[in-house]
Design an enzyme around this catalytic site. Structure first.
Site, PDB file in Angstrom:
ATOM      1  N   GLU A  79      21.478  -2.318  -5.803  1.00 28.54           N
ATOM      2  CA  GLU A  79      22.303  -3.264  -5.085  1.00 28.54           C
ATOM      3  C   GLU A  79      23.037  -3.515  -6.382  1.00 28.54           C
ATOM      4  O   GLU A  79      23.291  -5.260  -6.065  1.00 28.54           O
ATOM      5  CB  GLU A  79      21.075  -3.924  -4.000  1.00 28.54           C
ATOM      6  CG  GLU A  79      19.667  -4.012  -4.842  1.00 28.54           C
ATOM      7  CD  GLU A  79      18.534  -4.699  -3.843  1.00 28.54           C
ATOM      8  OE1 GLU A  79      19.082  -6.336  -3.158  1.00 28.54           O
ATOM      9  OE2 GLU A  79      17.589  -3.982  -4.299  1.00 28.54           O
ATOM     10  N   CYS A 111      16.724  -2.870  -1.770  1.00 31.69           N
ATOM     11  CA  CYS A 111      15.459  -1.802  -2.171  1.00 31.69           C
ATOM     12  C   CYS A 111      15.718  -0.292  -0.825  1.00 31.69           C
ATOM     13  O   CYS A 111      14.775   0.321  -2.017  1.00 31.69           O
ATOM     14  CB  CYS A 111      14.476  -2.511  -2.556  1.00 31.69           C
ATOM     15  SG  CYS A 111      15.074  -4.414  -2.788  1.00 31.69           S
ATOM     16  N   HIS A 233       7.448  -0.133  -1.744  1.00 30.83           N
ATOM     17  CA  HIS A 233       8.079  -0.939  -2.326  1.00 30.83           C
ATOM     18  C   HIS A 233       7.408  -2.116  -2.833  1.00 30.83           C
ATOM     19  O   HIS A 233       7.205  -2.383  -2.151  1.00 30.83           O
ATOM     20  CB  HIS A 233       8.851  -0.747  -1.184  1.00 30.83           C
ATOM     21  CG  HIS A 233       9.629  -2.116  -2.345  1.00 30.83           C
ATOM     22  ND1 HIS A 233      10.743  -1.664  -2.966  1.00 30.83           N
ATOM     23  CD2 HIS A 233      10.173  -3.602  -1.543  1.00 30.83           C
ATOM     24  CE1 HIS A 233      11.462  -2.810  -3.689  1.00 30.83           C
ATOM     25  NE2 HIS A 233      11.255  -4.166  -2.487  1.00 30.83           N
TER      26      HIS A 233
HETATM   27  N1  CAA Z   1      -4.397 -18.687  -9.053  1.00 31.94           N
HETATM   28  C1  CAA Z   1      -4.205 -17.656  -8.431  1.00 31.94           C
HETATM   29  N2  CAA Z   1      -3.389 -17.411  -7.516  1.00 31.94           N
HETATM   30  C2  CAA Z   1      -2.582 -18.139  -7.087  1.00 31.94           C
HETATM   31  C3  CAA Z   1      -2.136 -19.386  -7.515  1.00 31.94           C
HETATM   32  C4  CAA Z   1      -3.538 -19.516  -8.813  1.00 31.94           C
HETATM   33  N3  CAA Z   1      -3.727 -21.057  -9.147  1.00 31.94           N
HETATM   34  N4  CAA Z   1      -1.493 -20.655  -7.324  1.00 31.94           N
HETATM   35  C5  CAA Z   1      -0.486 -19.908  -6.232  1.00 31.94           C
HETATM   36  N5  CAA Z   1      -1.304 -18.397  -6.218  1.00 31.94           N
HETATM   37  C6  CAA Z   1      -1.076 -17.228  -5.429  1.00 31.94           C
HETATM   38  C7  CAA Z   1      -0.406 -17.804  -3.531  1.00 31.94           C
HETATM   39  O1  CAA Z   1      -1.111 -18.255  -2.567  1.00 31.94           O
HETATM   40  C8  CAA Z   1       0.225 -16.690  -3.262  1.00 31.94           C
HETATM   41  O2  CAA Z   1      -0.703 -16.050  -2.970  1.00 31.94           O
HETATM   42  P1  CAA Z   1      -0.882 -15.161  -1.422  1.00 31.94           P
HETATM   43  O3  CAA Z   1       0.924 -14.299  -1.512  1.00 31.94           O
HETATM   44  O4  CAA Z   1      -1.057 -14.269  -1.058  1.00 31.94           O
HETATM   45  O5  CAA Z   1      -0.961 -16.804  -0.857  1.00 31.94           O
HETATM   46  C9  CAA Z   1       1.067 -16.225  -4.443  1.00 31.94           C
HETATM   47  O6  CAA Z   1       0.418 -17.088  -5.647  1.00 31.94           O
HETATM   48  C10 CAA Z   1       2.147 -16.791  -4.127  1.00 31.94           C
HETATM   49  O7  CAA Z   1       1.990 -18.285  -4.196  1.00 31.94           O
HETATM   50  P2  CAA Z   1       3.473 -18.786  -3.633  1.00 31.94           P
HETATM   51  O8  CAA Z   1       3.414 -18.495  -2.409  1.00 31.94           O
HETATM   52  O9  CAA Z   1       3.421 -19.922  -3.343  1.00 31.94           O
HETATM   53  O10 CAA Z   1       5.019 -18.769  -4.733  1.00 31.94           O
HETATM   54  P3  CAA Z   1       5.533 -18.941  -4.532  1.00 31.94           P
HETATM   55  O11 CAA Z   1       6.880 -19.539  -3.274  1.00 31.94           O
HETATM   56  O12 CAA Z   1       6.347 -19.912  -5.382  1.00 31.94           O
HETATM   57  O13 CAA Z   1       7.440 -17.553  -4.502  1.00 31.94           O
HETATM   58  C11 CAA Z   1       7.937 -15.467  -4.046  1.00 31.94           C
HETATM   59  C12 CAA Z   1       6.375 -16.188  -3.823  1.00 31.94           C
HETATM   60  C13 CAA Z   1       7.676 -16.039  -2.711  1.00 31.94           C
HETATM   61  C14 CAA Z   1       7.511 -13.941  -3.558  1.00 31.94           C
HETATM   62  C15 CAA Z   1       9.007 -15.597  -4.275  1.00 31.94           C
HETATM   63  O14 CAA Z   1       8.602 -15.395  -6.082  1.00 31.94           O
HETATM   64  C16 CAA Z   1       9.878 -15.057  -4.350  1.00 31.94           C
HETATM   65  O15 CAA Z   1      11.292 -15.447  -3.733  1.00 31.94           O
HETATM   66  N6  CAA Z   1      10.756 -13.664  -4.862  1.00 31.94           N
HETATM   67  C17 CAA Z   1      11.622 -13.212  -4.194  1.00 31.94           C
HETATM   68  C18 CAA Z   1      11.424 -12.212  -3.038  1.00 31.94           C
HETATM   69  C19 CAA Z   1      10.453 -11.251  -2.593  1.00 31.94           C
HETATM   70  O16 CAA Z   1      10.333 -10.512  -4.042  1.00 31.94           O
HETATM   71  N7  CAA Z   1      10.311 -10.499  -1.261  1.00 31.94           N
HETATM   72  C20 CAA Z   1       9.300  -9.972  -1.155  1.00 31.94           C
HETATM   73  C21 CAA Z   1       9.901  -9.195  -0.441  1.00 31.94           C
HETATM   74  S1  CAA Z   1      11.373  -8.703   0.387  1.00 31.94           S
HETATM   75  C22 CAA Z   1      11.175  -7.338  -0.235  1.00 31.94           C
HETATM   76  O17 CAA Z   1      10.563  -6.473  -0.790  1.00 31.94           O
HETATM   77  C23 CAA Z   1      12.523  -6.994  -1.065  1.00 31.94           C
HETATM   78  C24 CAA Z   1      12.351  -7.390  -2.267  1.00 31.94           C
HETATM   79  O18 CAA Z   1      13.187  -6.306  -3.517  1.00 31.94           O
HETATM   80  C25 CAA Z   1      13.097  -8.553  -2.503  1.00 31.94           C
END
Ligand code: CAA
Length: 390
Positions: A79, A111, A233
């Site tokens: 991609e 992906c 994945h």
């Molecule tokens: N200690 C331990 N854990 C902590 C923490 C701390 N101090 N602070 C936060 N966390 C945990 C949160 O509780 C959360 O855990 P859960 O998901 O189990 O609840 C985790 O860390 C992540 O925290 P947030 O949800 O607040 O994180 P975020 O919103 O800043 O970002 C994300 C996370 C949404 C994955 C972001 O990185 C993102 O948008 N990534 C790109 C999209 C992605 O990868 N999506 C996945 C599915 S799509 C897919 O699979 C296709 C692909 O390849 C993209």
């Protein structure tokens, strides 16, 4: 006739960033990245690596001369391809010196591309049992500096040789696939960084797995006890765990323990590379095969592929007698451990470097990149690839 994975290899660029240091610079608790998201290191691609070179380097490590003659189909899942018209597979075909009587195409569905390639390869070999198909999954995951996605970037490529009578894994025929139009993650043609609705993407990934797994059980009559491991994945290593957790309740404690342990092992390589999009599931499979010494021939492994947008598929394979002898454990170990750490400012500088888009010429210094195959520059709007071994 058995058809499946005869060889499997992976290539990552030689630079990486420590996620704890990234967290400190971004004023984030490092535990969020290392535990909450589950990433320790992130591969950083220099300008001299792109989707083509990563894939070519991955394939170079696994193919011998007989394979190069037998391959009559190259399927490149990506991609983050380099051209809107010419397929990345054609470049790889030339760089590796493959048999000219071959098809070479690129497949795109986020992906999921390499998985589509594997299924296509299986059909091709069913019709042409003597042939071999090279399936590549190669990407550079970019979301942007200081974005929520930043901690889930990475770069790398998986190369799989699909053949009859495979040495590593025979693919089974039962599989379940599912498509729904979801805007969870996308990259408009004008952007070299992906856009993601992070929360929606997590939810959809989990919903797709749940839906597909239920249907798979109905169709196949199998359930969790029939699996030694289920690989996923992995956009980040916590993701598969979130999808597997609710399903695990279907099994007794011993089976839950086995699947949880094997899931953990299957995340080992991804944890130190990051998201590699199309190659991510296969990096996870490789991690399991190369790091779990208890795996036995005859074991069934599940594979969940998810490509945002979205298409998901669950399919399975059976490990073959002597599969371990056909893995490249030492080579992968050496590649991962010989990487060089970059500081956060160095990573940011590399991230900001861009190839020209105005038709001007650029010559890149490939001496600092230990890869055999590199991007040497651009002239006349054409990418100039170099295979240092030729
Ligand atoms: N200690 C331990 N854990 C902590 C923490 C701390 N101090 N602070 C936060 N966390 C945990 C949160 O509780 C959360 O855990 P859960 O998901 O189990 O609840 C985790 O860390 C992540 O925290 P947030 O949800 O607040 O994180 P975020 O919103 O800043 O970002 C994300 C996370 C949404 C994955 C972001 O990185 C993102 O948008 N990534 C790109 C999209 C992605 O990868 N999506 C996945 C599915 S799509 C897919 O699979 C296709 C692909 O390849 C993209």
């Amino acid at each position: 006739m058995k058809i499946g994975i005869d060889k499997i290899g992976f290539y990552a660029p030689h630079l990486y960033l420590d996620m704890t240091k990234l967290a400190e610079t971004r004023n984030v608790d490092p535990d969020k990245f290392t535990i909450g998201i589950g990433q320790e290191k992130m591969a950083v691609p220099p300008m001299t690596q792109d989707a083509v070179t990563l894939a070519a380097n991955a394939a170079l490590k696994i193919l011998d001369e007989a394979d190069k003659q037998a391959i009559d189909f190259v399927i490149f899942g990506t991609e983050t391809g380099v051209d809107s018209s010419k397929s990345a597979a054609v470049y790889v075909h030339e760089l590796l010196g493959l048999n000219p009587y071959a098809r070479a195409i690129e497949v795109k569905q986020a992906c999921y591309g390499a998985t589509a390639g594997i299924q296509m390869a299986k059909g091709h070999i069913a019709m042409n049992p003597e042939s071999k198909v090279l399936v590549l999954g190669s990407d550079i995951a970019r979301y942007g500096l200081s974005t929520p996605g930043e901690a889930t970037q990475g770069a790398g490529a998986a190369a799989l040789l699909i053949s009859a009578d495979p040495h590593i894994m025979a693919l089974e025929d039962e599989s379940v696939y599912f498509t729904a139009d979801v805007m969870d993650f996308w990259r408009p043609v004008y952007s070299d960084e992906a856009f993601a609705d992070g929360k929606l993407s997590n939810e959809q990934y989990i919903a797709f797995f749940s839906e597909i797994w239920s249907r798979y059980k109905e169709k196949s009559g199998l359930d969790l006890k029939d699996f030694e491991a289920i690989t996923f994945h992995l956009p980040y290593t916590k993701m598969g765990k979130k999808a597997l957790k609710p399903v695990l309740e279907e099994a007794d404690a011993n089976i839950q323990e086995r699947l949880k342990t094997n899931y953990q092992v299957s995340t080992g390589y991804n944890r130190i590379i990051g998201n590699v999009y199309t190659g991510s599931l296969y990096l996870s499979l490789l991690s399991l095969l190369e790091q779990q010494n208890d795996l036995e021939a005859g074991s069934r492994i599940g594979m969940f592929s998810y490509g945002s947008g979205a298409v998901g598929e669950f399919f399975t394979g059976i490990l073959q007698d002597g599969f371990r002898e056909h893995l490249q454990v030492k080579q992968h170990h050496d590649m991962f451990t010989s990487r060089k750490e970059v500081t956060v400012p160095e990573y940011e500088a590399i991230f900001e470097e861009k190839l020209p888009t105005d038709g001007s010429t650029i010559k890149l210094d490939i001496n600092n990149d230990p890869a055999a195959i590199c991007l040497g520059g651009i002239s006349d709007d054409k990418r100039q690839y170099v295979n240092k071994l030729q």
